[in-house]
Design an enzyme around this catalytic site. Sequence first.
Site, PDB file in Angstrom:
ATOM      1  N   CYS A 155       0.823  -1.217   0.000  1.00 42.05           N
ATOM      2  CA  CYS A 155       0.000   0.000   0.000  1.00 42.05           C
ATOM      3  C   CYS A 155       0.860   1.272   0.000  1.00 42.05           C
ATOM      4  CB  CYS A 155      -0.954  -0.035   1.186  1.00 42.05           C
ATOM      5  SG  CYS A 155      -2.339   1.095   1.019  1.00 42.05           S
ATOM      6  N   HIS A 192      -3.250  -5.514   1.898  1.00 42.85           N
ATOM      7  CA  HIS A 192      -2.558  -5.661   3.181  1.00 42.85           C
ATOM      8  C   HIS A 192      -2.526  -7.111   3.659  1.00 42.85           C
ATOM      9  CE1 HIS A 192      -2.132  -1.379   3.917  1.00 42.85           C
ATOM     10  NE2 HIS A 192      -3.339  -1.237   3.407  1.00 42.85           N
ATOM     11  N   GLU A 210      -0.701  -8.244   5.836  1.00 43.19           N
ATOM     12  CA  GLU A 210      -0.428  -8.249   7.279  1.00 43.19           C
ATOM     13  C   GLU A 210      -1.713  -8.148   8.105  1.00 43.19           C
ATOM     14  OE1 GLU A 210      -0.134  -5.708   5.352  1.00 43.19           O
ATOM     15  OE2 GLU A 210      -0.574  -3.823   6.388  1.00 43.19           O
TER      16      GLU A 210
END
Lengths: 293, 200
Positions: free
Chosen positions: B79, B177, B179
């Site tokens: 991002c 994302h 994560e």
Amino acid sequence: MKVSTFEEKVGLAEMIKGGVIMDVTNADQAKIAEDAGAAAVMALERIPSDIRADGGIARMSDPKMIKEIQAAVTIPVMAKCRIGHIAEAKLLEALEVDFVDESEVLTPADDANHIYKHNFKIPFVCGCRNLGEALRRVGEGAAMIRTKGEAGTGNIVEATRHLRSVIGGIRRLTLLDPDELMAEAKNLGAPFELVKQVAETGKLPVPNFSAGGVATPADAALMRMLGAEAVFVGSGIFKSSDPERMAKAIVEATTHFEDAERLVEISTGLGQAMRGLDMAEIPEDQILQNRGW
Amino acid sequence: MAPRVGVLALQGAVEKHMRHLEAAGAIPRPVLLPTDLEGLDAIILPGGESTTMSRLLRTSGLFEPLRDFMRSHPVLATCAGMILLSSQVDNLPYEPYALLDIDVDRNAWGRQIFSFHEDIPWALPSGNGSAAPEMLKAIFIRAPRITRQGVGVEVLATIKDEPVAVRQGHFVALTFHPELSADNRVHRWFLSEIVAPDSC
């Protein structure tokens, strides 16, 4: 494709971590905040110290001002609605603000209930003074928690108290036996499942930021040292003598909070911080942190 | 030996990357200062605010040392991290690194209310070279769009025919994302395929 679920709401809070959210009252201030490195801005008509000075009822800001700020910056734009004011929250959702702060800084619209925030597509942040209040707000759907402090005072003492209370409350939960958690949930006035989750993970279920009283880079660093994952700054920037420098300094201090030499550099020659208020100077009925249930 | 992987820690979703790295067998380290780069095998540029990170990169003295490091070490950029790495970005008052030959439109999917997740097919090589496409949950937060990719850029995954994950040599960039989901396959893939391709 699933749009704007709780996961995306908390996801945005994760992206703001390590950053500073600055109160701004017009597009020019929003630009100054963005250029200084703010991770988000809070659009509001009057900053808390002016709300405090002016008295009267504090309400959601004019949509015109919010739109102007949205047009001026690319970082997330937050805005405040009154506690329990579902209609103001709906307006802010229609305005597509990135985060709604259901805030004690505005005059509450409901003296018993907060908004059921899971009913909205946009994420909410709510204030708290302790772990029980934090978990009640998460139970209602808040995707970010901020300790309240005492807004508009430039006095960090209440923010410290609230942050220590939340972090201490979490630490305490991790030490309890499973047998003790229901009684503790009752003491805290918090949903049992969330109490259990915090006891197991040692963390709030959503990011934990700090607000209310940050006036210097060292104040921001203090909040980070005590466990805040990001810092809201209200009156502290645009009530200082050199807002642009103060804004940059607070951003850097929030990042480099563990580096004392860097903090010295950052804090040198910043000019006057906002004057500030001692808690004893504030009449009991004007204390904002007691709003919220 | 477990690879040492830095996570640029000036601002943003640092902690979640650190956890995924640890779970995937790497030794993570937050990077705030040039000296934090010493001894690292790779680095992650996380999500966050690209304007904030761009400014802090310059004030922290990290901008040039990080550029030098990234020229010779694997990089996973997500991002805002991808924005920092790209060639051209609309509406960003700072020059990006231009190490990855893509152009990027910031916040191109709209404001937070349009943030979304979707299962996307990604051919994650599953250990021994077999590349059966697996579904991967991709979470997009005020996400950027890749508007142009250079000829040397390989597209790893798409959504509605537009690239959301790309690779050019030792640079991997995602508009979403990994994560934020519980699944750490992207981090494991990065470690085994990009960071240490010889050891597995």
